[in-house]
Design an enzyme around this catalytic site. Structure first.
Site, PDB file in Angstrom:
ATOM      1  N   VAL A  18       1.109   3.646   2.362  1.00  0.00           N
ATOM      2  CA  VAL A  18       1.862   3.830   3.609  1.00  0.00           C
ATOM      3  C   VAL A  18       2.913   2.726   3.747  1.00  0.00           C
ATOM      4  O   VAL A  18       4.040   2.980   4.186  1.00  0.00           O
ATOM      5  CB  VAL A  18       0.917   3.871   4.834  1.00  0.00           C
ATOM      6  N   CYS A  58      -3.566  11.185  10.509  1.00  0.00           N
ATOM      7  CA  CYS A  58      -2.595  12.107   9.896  1.00  0.00           C
ATOM      8  C   CYS A  58      -2.880  13.582  10.196  1.00  0.00           C
ATOM      9  O   CYS A  58      -1.948  14.363  10.446  1.00  0.00           O
ATOM     10  CB  CYS A  58      -2.562  11.877   8.386  1.00  0.00           C
ATOM     11  N   GLY A  74       0.811  -1.218   0.000  1.00  0.00           N
ATOM     12  CA  GLY A  74       0.000   0.000   0.000  1.00  0.00           C
ATOM     13  C   GLY A  74       0.843   1.266   0.000  1.00  0.00           C
ATOM     14  O   GLY A  74       2.086   1.215   0.024  1.00  0.00           O
ATOM     15  N   SER A 130      -1.708 -10.348  -3.200  1.00  0.00           N
ATOM     16  CA  SER A 130      -0.410  -9.867  -3.687  1.00  0.00           C
ATOM     17  C   SER A 130       0.770 -10.710  -3.184  1.00  0.00           C
ATOM     18  O   SER A 130       1.927 -10.337  -3.393  1.00  0.00           O
ATOM     19  CB  SER A 130      -0.222  -8.390  -3.340  1.00  0.00           C
ATOM     20  N   SER A 182      -3.788  10.851  -1.190  1.00  0.00           N
ATOM     21  CA  SER A 182      -2.987   9.690  -0.775  1.00  0.00           C
ATOM     22  C   SER A 182      -3.422   9.163   0.586  1.00  0.00           C
ATOM     23  O   SER A 182      -3.228   7.988   0.884  1.00  0.00           O
ATOM     24  CB  SER A 182      -1.495  10.026  -0.761  1.00  0.00           C
ATOM     25  N   ASN A 214       1.364  13.690   4.632  1.00  0.00           N
ATOM     26  CA  ASN A 214       0.469  12.820   5.396  1.00  0.00           C
ATOM     27  C   ASN A 214       0.917  11.370   5.399  1.00  0.00           C
ATOM     28  O   ASN A 214       0.594  10.609   6.308  1.00  0.00           O
ATOM     29  CB  ASN A 214      -0.954  12.909   4.843  1.00  0.00           C
ATOM     30  N   HIS A 240      -0.984  17.171   3.456  1.00  0.00           N
ATOM     31  CA  HIS A 240      -2.198  17.783   4.001  1.00  0.00           C
ATOM     32  C   HIS A 240      -1.857  19.196   4.486  1.00  0.00           C
ATOM     33  O   HIS A 240      -0.782  19.426   5.053  1.00  0.00           O
ATOM     34  CB  HIS A 240      -2.702  17.016   5.227  1.00  0.00           C
TER      35      HIS A 240
HETATM   36  P1  A2P Z   1      -3.058  -6.003  -1.030  1.00  0.00           P
HETATM   37  O1  A2P Z   1      -2.187  -5.272  -2.011  1.00  0.00           O
HETATM   38  O2  A2P Z   1      -2.724  -7.442  -0.976  1.00  0.00           O
HETATM   39  O3  A2P Z   1      -4.516  -5.728  -1.212  1.00  0.00           O
HETATM   40  P2  A2P Z   1      -3.732   1.250   0.512  1.00  0.00           P
HETATM   41  O4  A2P Z   1      -4.098   1.910   1.819  1.00  0.00           O
HETATM   42  O5  A2P Z   1      -2.681   2.009  -0.238  1.00  0.00           O
HETATM   43  O6  A2P Z   1      -4.943   0.929  -0.309  1.00  0.00           O
HETATM   44  O7  A2P Z   1      -3.060  -0.170   0.923  1.00  0.00           O
HETATM   45  C1  A2P Z   1      -3.730  -1.134   1.707  1.00  0.00           C
HETATM   46  C2  A2P Z   1      -2.747  -2.239   2.106  1.00  0.00           C
HETATM   47  O8  A2P Z   1      -3.430  -3.148   2.972  1.00  0.00           O
HETATM   48  C3  A2P Z   1      -2.257  -3.081   0.932  1.00  0.00           C
HETATM   49  O9  A2P Z   1      -0.925  -3.452   1.161  1.00  0.00           O
HETATM   50  C4  A2P Z   1      -3.186  -4.284   0.986  1.00  0.00           C
HETATM   51  O10 A2P Z   1      -2.641  -5.452   0.434  1.00  0.00           O
HETATM   52  C5  A2P Z   1      -3.300  -4.464   2.485  1.00  0.00           C
HETATM   53  N1  A2P Z   1      -4.475  -5.268   2.832  1.00  0.00           N
HETATM   54  C6  A2P Z   1      -5.766  -4.977   2.598  1.00  0.00           C
HETATM   55  N2  A2P Z   1      -6.561  -5.960   3.065  1.00  0.00           N
HETATM   56  C7  A2P Z   1      -5.744  -6.913   3.604  1.00  0.00           C
HETATM   57  C8  A2P Z   1      -5.936  -8.171   4.248  1.00  0.00           C
HETATM   58  N3  A2P Z   1      -7.150  -8.676   4.436  1.00  0.00           N
HETATM   59  N4  A2P Z   1      -4.847  -8.861   4.663  1.00  0.00           N
HETATM   60  C9  A2P Z   1      -3.615  -8.373   4.469  1.00  0.00           C
HETATM   61  N5  A2P Z   1      -3.362  -7.186   3.880  1.00  0.00           N
HETATM   62  C10 A2P Z   1      -4.402  -6.459   3.442  1.00  0.00           C
END
Ligand code: A2P
Length: 345
Positions: free
Chosen positions: A22, A138, A20, A48, A168, A324, A250
């Site tokens: 962050v 944030c 993600g 992923s 973001s 942020n 921000h």
């Molecule tokens: P993934 O890429 O596998 O979906 P952002 O805030 O930029 O959208 O990022 C969210 C982050 O949280 C990503 O790395 C996402 O991984 C991860 N994430 C979301 N849901 C889950 C989950 N159920 N288990 C593990 N990681 C998660």
């Protein structure tokens, strides 16, 4: 309690939500600050698992959080949303791992410290039993880095703040939506809205997070609850949180009222010395911080436009800007991890 200073102790660190917005910043800052990591594990959802993320010059293969055993991991930095933290952070803590959680899941739980590194680092001590430490929102984060020194000097009684928050803060998909909508509009096409309730490109949206029964949004109430938990339960806060079509950084227009009179010059002197703050306050075109010119990609909380409120004898106005994703999220989480290493691990 032990100290890592002067020792070559190294720690196993997990980054949850590594794919993600962050998560990427967490990995970048861990490498940049040479965090004493023996190993760094990148975790995300099953979707992923197997993909790669950057950690300094190295690449890490992303692992499935659900399959990960936290035993032996010293610190986990969580930034994967509230429901993921709710499910996995207690598991990690039960396995003996300290959790620094960037979601709002645990922020208001009594006994779980909510920490801004420059403001209330001593609160981390309360985590020794539960092992979970919450990272603030944030908008609260950057505001309190700038306002804590003023509160200590003159006693802030009331804060009225309007935020100008970049996309973001709503994650990668929100940044992509701003990009797509901007491209569509410049090509005379109709923009599609999926991530935001209305068009964000060339617009401003006075809603972040859901509405509460009192007419405020949850993002606005976070600023109330978190300021009171971190700085002082007596401070009254009134917030309007607005999403603007900016990618990183921000900004906040802050009006405050103090118990004791304090001049704009005294505030400038205080903030010139304050940890984590950089003053940019020249009364000329461009003599103030903005997300693009100062905050994006930088660590400090920038403060400018400091002036005495014309409408109130003990009022002050100022403009506070920060990245942020860095100070508002990843950097503070890593500062907390550094404090854990220094004093508690
Ligand atoms: P993934 O890429 O596998 O979906 P952002 O805030 O930029 O959208 O990022 C969210 C982050 O949280 C990503 O790395 C996402 O991984 C991860 N994430 C979301 N849901 C889950 C989950 N159920 N288990 C593990 N990681 C998660």
């Amino acid at each position: 309690m032990s100290s890592a200073q002067g020792s070559d102790r190294k720690f196993k660190v997990a980054v949850v939500g590594a794919t993600g917005a962050v998560g990427a910043a967490l990995l970048e800052i861990l490498a940049e600050r040479r965090f004493p990591a023996r190993s760094v594990v990148a975790l995300a959802s099953e979707r992923s698992a197997g993909s790669e993320v950057e950690y300094g010059r190295r690449k890490l293969v992303v692992q499935d959080l659900d399959q990960y055993d936290f035993a032996g991991t010293d610190i986990a930095l969580f930034s994967a949303g509230g429901s993921t933290s709710a499910k996995y952070a207690p598991r990690a803590a039960a396995a003996g791992c300290y959790v620094v959680d960037n979601s709002s899941e645990f922020r208001y739980v009594e006994g779980i410290p909510l920490v801004v590194a420059e403001v209330n680092p001593e609160a981390i001590a309360q985590a020794s039993e539960g092992r979970i430490i919450a990272n603030p929102n944030c908008s609260t984060m950057q505001m309190l880095v700038a306002l804590a020194p003023i509160h200590r000097q003159a006693g802030i009684e009331r804060i009225n703040v309007a935020t100008y928050q970049s996309v973001s803060g709503a994650g990668r998909s929100a940044m992509e939506e701003l990009g797509r909508q901007t491209a569509a509009l410049l090509n005379f096409q109709t923009p599609q809205c999926e991530r935001f309730p209305v068009q964000i490109a060339f617009n401003v949206i006075p809603q972040i997070d859901r509405f509460e029964d009192n007419g405020y949004t949850r993002e606005e109430m976070k600023m109330v609850w978190e300021t009171q938990k971190i700085l002082d339960p007596q401070i009254r806060v009134n917030a309007t949180a607005v999403r603007v079509p900016v990618f990183y950084g921000h900004a906040e227009a802050v009006h405050l009222e103090t118990r004791d009179a304090i001049s704009a010059d005294q505030v400038r002197q205080l903030l010139a010395q304050a940890p984590g703050v950089e003053l940019v306050d020249d009364r000329e075109p461009g003599g103030y911080p903005t997300p693009v010119t100062h905050a994006a990609g930088a660590d400090p909380v920038y403060v400018g436009r400091i002036r005495e409120d014309l409408s109130h004898p003990k009022g002050l106005s100022m403009w506070i800007v920060a990245d942020n994703i860095r100070k508002g999220a990843a950097l503070n989480a890593i500062q907390i991890a550094e404090l854990l290493v220094e004093h508690y691990l």
